[in-house]
Design a protein around this motif. Structure first.
Motif, PDB file in Angstrom:
ATOM      1  N   ARG A 146       6.338   5.284  10.759  1.00  0.00           N
ATOM      2  CA  ARG A 146       4.891   5.056  10.650  1.00  0.00           C
ATOM      3  C   ARG A 146       4.228   6.056   9.713  1.00  0.00           C
ATOM      4  NH1 ARG A 146       1.964   3.653  16.369  1.00  0.00           N
ATOM      5  NH2 ARG A 146       1.771   1.504  15.711  1.00  0.00           N
ATOM      6  N   ALA A 147       4.748   7.296   9.714  1.00  0.00           N
ATOM      7  CA  ALA A 147       4.097   8.367   8.961  1.00  0.00           C
ATOM      8  C   ALA A 147       4.100   8.076   7.462  1.00  0.00           C
ATOM      9  CB  ALA A 147       4.806   9.692   9.241  1.00  0.00           C
ATOM     10  N   ILE A 148       5.190   7.469   6.991  1.00  0.00           N
ATOM     11  CA  ILE A 148       5.298   7.189   5.550  1.00  0.00           C
ATOM     12  C   ILE A 148       4.209   6.218   5.100  1.00  0.00           C
ATOM     13  CG2 ILE A 148       6.722   5.994   3.845  1.00  0.00           C
ATOM     14  CD1 ILE A 148       8.529   8.004   4.153  1.00  0.00           C
ATOM     15  N   ARG A 149       3.995   5.183   5.887  1.00  0.00           N
ATOM     16  CA  ARG A 149       2.950   4.220   5.533  1.00  0.00           C
ATOM     17  C   ARG A 149       1.599   4.925   5.418  1.00  0.00           C
ATOM     18  NH1 ARG A 149       2.066  -0.421   3.376  1.00  0.00           N
ATOM     19  NH2 ARG A 149       0.019  -1.260   3.790  1.00  0.00           N
ATOM     20  N   ARG A 150       1.331   5.809   6.388  1.00  0.00           N
ATOM     21  CA  ARG A 150       0.058   6.530   6.382  1.00  0.00           C
ATOM     22  C   ARG A 150      -0.097   7.298   5.070  1.00  0.00           C
ATOM     23  NH1 ARG A 150       0.283   7.751  11.910  1.00  0.00           N
ATOM     24  NH2 ARG A 150       1.602   9.499  11.340  1.00  0.00           N
ATOM     25  N   SER A 151       0.958   7.992   4.638  1.00  0.00           N
ATOM     26  CA  SER A 151       0.880   8.784   3.409  1.00  0.00           C
ATOM     27  C   SER A 151       0.672   7.895   2.182  1.00  0.00           C
ATOM     28  CB  SER A 151       2.170   9.584   3.213  1.00  0.00           C
ATOM     29  OG  SER A 151       2.426  10.387   4.331  1.00  0.00           O
ATOM     30  N   ILE A 152       1.339   6.748   2.173  1.00  0.00           N
ATOM     31  CA  ILE A 152       1.200   5.837   1.028  1.00  0.00           C
ATOM     32  C   ILE A 152      -0.249   5.363   0.904  1.00  0.00           C
ATOM     33  CG2 ILE A 152       1.792   3.493   0.261  1.00  0.00           C
ATOM     34  CD1 ILE A 152       4.676   4.087   1.138  1.00  0.00           C
ATOM     35  N   ILE A 153      -0.862   5.090   2.038  1.00  0.00           N
ATOM     36  CA  ILE A 153      -2.263   4.642   2.015  1.00  0.00           C
ATOM     37  C   ILE A 153      -3.183   5.793   1.615  1.00  0.00           C
ATOM     38  CG2 ILE A 153      -4.155   3.880   3.514  1.00  0.00           C
ATOM     39  CD1 ILE A 153      -1.968   2.137   4.948  1.00  0.00           C
ATOM     40  N   GLU A 154      -2.930   6.973   2.190  1.00  0.00           N
ATOM     41  CA  GLU A 154      -3.757   8.137   1.855  1.00  0.00           C
ATOM     42  C   GLU A 154      -3.718   8.453   0.368  1.00  0.00           C
ATOM     43  OE1 GLU A 154      -3.136  10.345   6.158  1.00  0.00           O
ATOM     44  OE2 GLU A 154      -2.234  11.227   4.362  1.00  0.00           O
ATOM     45  N   GLN A 155      -2.560   8.236  -0.252  1.00  0.00           N
ATOM     46  CA  GLN A 155      -2.435   8.555  -1.675  1.00  0.00           C
ATOM     47  C   GLN A 155      -2.773   7.378  -2.580  1.00  0.00           C
ATOM     48  OE1 GLN A 155       1.048  10.843  -2.663  1.00  0.00           O
ATOM     49  NE2 GLN A 155       1.041  11.874  -0.687  1.00  0.00           N
ATOM     50  N   GLY A 156      -3.428   6.378  -2.006  1.00  0.00           N
ATOM     51  CA  GLY A 156      -3.941   5.284  -2.830  1.00  0.00           C
ATOM     52  C   GLY A 156      -2.871   4.381  -3.414  1.00  0.00           C
ATOM     53  N   PRO A 198      -1.464 -12.992  -6.273  1.00  0.00           N
ATOM     54  CA  PRO A 198      -0.366 -12.049  -6.533  1.00  0.00           C
ATOM     55  C   PRO A 198      -0.526 -10.799  -5.677  1.00  0.00           C
ATOM     56  CG  PRO A 198      -1.433 -12.704  -8.595  1.00  0.00           C
ATOM     57  CD  PRO A 198      -2.243 -13.276  -7.485  1.00  0.00           C
ATOM     58  N   ASP A 199       0.616 -10.185  -5.299  1.00  0.00           N
ATOM     59  CA  ASP A 199       0.545  -8.914  -4.565  1.00  0.00           C
ATOM     60  C   ASP A 199      -0.190  -9.065  -3.237  1.00  0.00           C
ATOM     61  OD1 ASP A 199       1.749  -6.585  -5.203  1.00  0.00           O
ATOM     62  OD2 ASP A 199       0.172  -5.822  -6.473  1.00  0.00           O
ATOM     63  N   PHE A 200      -0.078 -10.222  -2.575  1.00  0.00           N
ATOM     64  CA  PHE A 200      -0.769 -10.520  -1.307  1.00  0.00           C
ATOM     65  C   PHE A 200      -2.282 -10.455  -1.459  1.00  0.00           C
ATOM     66  CE2 PHE A 200       3.187  -8.314   0.275  1.00  0.00           C
ATOM     67  CZ  PHE A 200       3.816  -9.449   0.747  1.00  0.00           C
ATOM     68  N   GLY A 201      -2.787 -10.489  -2.688  1.00  0.00           N
ATOM     69  CA  GLY A 201      -4.236 -10.382  -2.874  1.00  0.00           C
ATOM     70  C   GLY A 201      -4.744  -8.960  -2.775  1.00  0.00           C
ATOM     71  N   ARG A 202      -3.806  -7.997  -2.861  1.00  0.00           N
ATOM     72  CA  ARG A 202      -4.249  -6.601  -2.854  1.00  0.00           C
ATOM     73  C   ARG A 202      -5.286  -6.385  -3.942  1.00  0.00           C
ATOM     74  NH1 ARG A 202       1.720  -5.175  -2.570  1.00  0.00           N
ATOM     75  NH2 ARG A 202       2.051  -4.030  -0.637  1.00  0.00           N
ATOM     76  N   ASP A 203      -6.182  -5.469  -3.660  1.00  0.00           N
ATOM     77  CA  ASP A 203      -7.229  -5.107  -4.600  1.00  0.00           C
ATOM     78  C   ASP A 203      -6.610  -4.262  -5.714  1.00  0.00           C
ATOM     79  OD1 ASP A 203      -9.757  -4.875  -5.554  1.00  0.00           O
ATOM     80  OD2 ASP A 203     -10.220  -3.108  -4.348  1.00  0.00           O
ATOM     81  N   HIS A 204      -6.690  -4.721  -6.962  1.00  0.00           N
ATOM     82  CA  HIS A 204      -6.099  -3.935  -8.064  1.00  0.00           C
ATOM     83  C   HIS A 204      -7.154  -3.085  -8.759  1.00  0.00           C
ATOM     84  CE1 HIS A 204      -1.861  -4.977  -8.511  1.00  0.00           C
ATOM     85  NE2 HIS A 204      -2.187  -6.120  -7.958  1.00  0.00           N
ATOM     86  N   ASP A 221      -1.340   2.000  -1.618  1.00  0.00           N
ATOM     87  CA  ASP A 221      -1.429   0.673  -0.997  1.00  0.00           C
ATOM     88  C   ASP A 221      -2.783   0.536  -0.305  1.00  0.00           C
ATOM     89  OD1 ASP A 221      -0.761  -1.919  -0.310  1.00  0.00           O
ATOM     90  OD2 ASP A 221       1.146  -1.398   0.609  1.00  0.00           O
ATOM     91  N   ASP A 222      -3.084  -0.715   0.020  1.00  0.00           N
ATOM     92  CA  ASP A 222      -4.316  -1.099   0.679  1.00  0.00           C
ATOM     93  C   ASP A 222      -4.293  -0.615   2.133  1.00  0.00           C
ATOM     94  OD1 ASP A 222      -6.630  -2.763   1.192  1.00  0.00           O
ATOM     95  OD2 ASP A 222      -5.910  -3.991  -0.473  1.00  0.00           O
ATOM     96  N   ALA A 223      -5.417  -0.078   2.623  1.00  0.00           N
ATOM     97  CA  ALA A 223      -5.465   0.383   4.011  1.00  0.00           C
ATOM     98  C   ALA A 223      -5.699  -0.769   4.983  1.00  0.00           C
ATOM     99  CB  ALA A 223      -6.573   1.416   4.165  1.00  0.00           C
ATOM    100  N   ALA A 224      -6.196  -1.884   4.492  1.00  0.00           N
ATOM    101  CA  ALA A 224      -6.538  -2.997   5.380  1.00  0.00           C
ATOM    102  C   ALA A 224      -5.286  -3.558   6.043  1.00  0.00           C
ATOM    103  CB  ALA A 224      -7.238  -4.090   4.582  1.00  0.00           C
TER     104      ALA A 224
END
Lengths: 305, 305
Positions: B283-293, A299-305, B295-298
């Motif tokens: 691109r900037a929005i994705r960076r902020s989403i990752i910085e704020q936990g 689920p969720d592409f295997g994102r770490d939950h 989404d996954d950074a990988a």
């Protein structure tokens, strides 16, 4: 056309970003008997490629890189292919196979044929990538279990097509051969339109007056964040894809817009049945994609939950 | 309105799918002093919920489940809330807090107020989920580091809002309070429109004459597969979301369509600069989403390559 078997022992990689770098690393890991030379127009990329070992030798000119190559692979944005090909026109051997990794194939075929007339040209497209770009983005397993589409012209040398197929298979890819026009239509729907839509919705969300950017980011786990991944892809590469595959992109975009308008109408008219029917049909496609190993089952592409 | 502190010791979960089940499991893990009773209209779901321990006690009627509860949480599709609330109308204590987890909040507030007049009603929306549904889909960590939006009416009992906030925080969520109208606008763009677009493009791709379904699946790694994940979400839940949040969905859809049309025009006119500018901004929005936990950074969401 039947012909002598060809052997690929020396590969030149022109452009050392995500895909070019991954080719170099995949060769080093899976086909270490092949010698690689690489070139990138950006001296900083060359320096970093050298540090990471993206090619066995990183050259200062593209002519040096292709010297002695059995196979030259252009891994540059499709809008740069004509210029990159012109740069090496005088440096290729008679038997050198010229290929690429671009996301649109009709324009690439035209550009390569114009710049390198008489050469064996077999455009190709490994359907693989991530949202990252540059010389730090590549990794050896990028092509494993991914399809690589070859679009040889009708006159193409059979032995060259076989050699290029075997080369990609040695990096873990699966091969499909189709004509360039069909490729461009298929990829418009499986790749180009999804990117265009993702870029659009991320842009729409950033420009609202009534919803702040901070709110968009905070509540992105509701679905939006999935779109931001591909909307973080390389801007130059994608600008070139849309301009080089214009007819197919506009055709598929027209169909998407029609379907979206029909759904909008269903919402306006409270037609829950039409919504439910579509939402049920779309589940089956995801199931098939997972069954065929083209995405993670978790689920969720295997994102770490 | 100031009031006596409230303590949540007994929770009733009505609907034991992904979100209801995850609440039960999260309570068992993070707040084991709270007693849970659960109910689902589907006997097969109740049986499975019992096996998985989604609630300490799985009841045969919703009235039994809410009996003695300090907090009742409706975890059913928003189109079912009016009916589910009517079913328990006679069984609630005077001090019972009534809440939910639905993705649209104005319609839920109306439905709950109509069915349970005089009760303390605090609609809520944990912005968390996966594409899976049903009693097997839930897991205890679903709400960790995710936002839970509370939309209390202006007259809401402060102590009840505090108690509900603390309850969600104990499951790992972060709390935001806003009015229901603003919630519905924000979620239209961060969640509802992304789902609508994903359902649409997956439908468009399945209906083409010139591109087979097998081709769509094979080459989905070019971007399309990202959309199939959310297009595999629960059809009933999403039908109800679009119908219950119609004005905000249509408003945001209008903006999206305008932006998409502008991009279409840029492609038709070969305006590479307009494309490049947008693709750089996103691109900037994705960076902020990752910085704020959020989404996954990988790369590739951390998919296994």
């Amino acid at each position: 056309m039947s012909s002598q078997p060809r052997k690929i022992e020396n590969v030149a990689i022109i452009g050392l970003g995500l895909v070019g770098g991954s080719i170099g690393l995949a060769i080093a890991e899976h086909a270490p008997d092949i010698t690689t030379k690489g070139y990138d127009a950006d001296p900083k990329v060359r320096a970093r490629a050298n540090e990471r070992g993206l090619a066995r030798e990183v050259c200062e000119t593209s002519s040096d890189a292709v010297n002695g190559a059995d196979l030259v692979i252009f891994c540059v944005p499709v809008g740069k292919i004509a210029e990159a090909a012109a740069d090496i026109a005088g440096s290729l051997g008679d038997d050198t196979i010229v290929s690429d990794v671009g996301s649109s194939k009709q324009s690439v075929a035209r550009d390569l044929a114009a710049a390198l007339s008489g050469q064996t040209i077999i455009p190709a497209h490994p359907v693989a990538g991530t949202e990252q770009s540059g010389p730090d983005a590549g990794f050896a397993s990028l092509f494993e279990n991914r399809w690589c589409i070859l679009t040889p012209p009708e006159s193409a040398d059979e032995a060259a097509v076989t050699a290029l197929s075997e080369f990609w298979e040695s990096l873990g890819a699966k091969i499909e051969i189709m004509d360039a026009e069909h490729h461009d239509l298929v990829l418009a729907v499986t790749s180009h339109i999804p990117h265009l839509i993702a870029y659009t919705i991320v842009g729409t969300a950033s420009d609202l007056e009534d919803v702040t950017r901070s709110e968009v980011i905070k509540y992105s786990a509701g679905g939006f964040r999935d779109f931001t991944r591909i909307a973080a892809s390389d801007p130059t590469m994608w600008r070139d894809v849309f301009l080089s595959n214009k007819p197919a992109v506009l055709e598929m975009l027209g169909r998407f817009t029609e379907d979206l308008t029909a759904l909008q109408r269903a919402i306006r008219r409270n037609d829950g049945e039409a919504l439910f029917d579509l939402f049920t049909r779309t589940r089956a496609i995801r199931r098939s994609i997972i069954e065929q190993g083209q995405d993670d089952a978790a689920p969720d592409f295997g994102r770490d939950h």
